[in-house]
Design a protein around this motif. Sequence first.
Motif, PDB file in Angstrom:
ATOM      1  N   GLN A  15      -1.771   6.867   0.974  1.00 32.55           N
ATOM      2  CA  GLN A  15      -3.161   6.387   1.017  1.00 32.55           C
ATOM      3  C   GLN A  15      -3.451   5.538   2.246  1.00 32.55           C
ATOM      4  OE1 GLN A  15      -5.698   7.250  -1.125  1.00 32.55           O
ATOM      5  NE2 GLN A  15      -4.146   8.726  -1.767  1.00 32.55           N
ATOM      6  N   LYS A  63       0.849  -1.206   0.000  1.00 29.75           N
ATOM      7  CA  LYS A  63       0.000   0.000   0.000  1.00 29.75           C
ATOM      8  C   LYS A  63       0.880   1.250   0.000  1.00 29.75           C
ATOM      9  CE  LYS A  63      -4.347   1.547   1.637  1.00 29.75           C
ATOM     10  NZ  LYS A  63      -5.614   1.133   2.092  1.00 29.75           N
ATOM     11  N   ASN A  69      -6.782  12.413   6.399  1.00 26.12           N
ATOM     12  CA  ASN A  69      -5.841  12.108   5.314  1.00 26.12           C
ATOM     13  C   ASN A  69      -5.023  13.351   4.948  1.00 26.12           C
ATOM     14  OD1 ASN A  69      -5.479  11.746   1.993  1.00 26.12           O
ATOM     15  ND2 ASN A  69      -5.100   9.926   3.221  1.00 26.12           N
TER      16      ASN A  69
END
Length: 403
Positions: free
Chosen positions: A286, A282, A294
């Motif tokens: 993200q 990943k 975020n």
Amino acid sequence: MSKKKRVIIIGGGAAGFFTAANLDEKKFYVTILEQNSDVLQKVKISGGGRCNVTHACFDPRELVGFYPRGNRELLSVFTKFQPGDTMDWFESRNVPLKIEKDNRIFPTTDSSQSIMNALINEVRNKGFEIKNQVSVSEIIKDEDLYFIKTKSESYTAEVVVYTTGSSPKSLRIIENLGHNIIEPVPSLFTFNIKDDLLKDLPGTSFDNAEIKIPSLKTEESGPLLITHWGLSGPAVLKLSAWEARTLAKLKYKFDIEVNFISKSISEAEEILKNFKNDNPKKSVGQSKIYDITNRFWNKVLEVNKINPEKQMANLSKKEMDQIFEYICQKRFSVIEKSTFKDEFVTAGGVDLKEINFKNMSSKILPDFYIAGEVLDIDAVTGGFNFQACWSEAWLIAQHINIR
């Protein structure tokens, strides 16, 4: 029946109106003198115009813990009139209240006008006078009477209730009558900080952060908010209230340390390592590893020059250490303070040693009562400053009524 006595209330805020609203109209002529064009201005703007009436804390011993100054003195006051009594008072006058999940109490209308109307109607229904734009310049005590001088006329009263707030002029007037004044300094303010981490992130919030002032060995926790000028939210406001005097001496220049996730570095490290093992491919940018937005996460990466496209498996130990430092123990330099919304609160005012807290009477002046922010009493945000006003005013009215 004996002749009605005249009571002058100087200051048309929460404490002044609540005193008048609870006085016996059969015994007294009452006049409220307010220097502004509108009464109850702080009530109007409180809670973003919704009016944070009080707080759902019904144990006086617990309640006094929210008052950096006045906590010892207010214990006896709150045993006689506490937030449950405030709720009963307004609800019995057709102003239903609601307790929100953070225990703050508001009118169900979500409008401060409901609270204002209840107070104004109660005072008017008793036939009491409300005078706006009357600025008191001097109070003179002469035998059994007080002479209250204003620009336009003078008033006489057997009883004075002083609920002016903490303006320098109002403190000078009461000082001239013999009361000692503790120098007022701001309380409940936000921190001005210039730092790349906070840039372009106003509105970003954290449900539970920890803030320390290392030099003062003090810390608070709670919700935190990034603003255009730095940091705000309950965690900051609590620190500003408890350390109001010390921070004034520091001229509002000091360092703080913020833990945005309220976890130790070792806990944060374990969480990240577990995530890394479970999601090696990943991208770092993200990845949702901690309870932060975020946008904030990517700002931490950007400031530390960590490529957000990099896979979790390739995150180096040095990069991880930078992340931990920024989210668990980020140092900021505070360069100034800002007023919290429009709710300016001060620490300072009339020395509490000169007040009889059984009835809020002056120990120096006969038939003279003092309540509200003019006293050296203040609280953290959440309806506590208003509760002190309601409780103090209630005691004053009860004592005057039995004269």
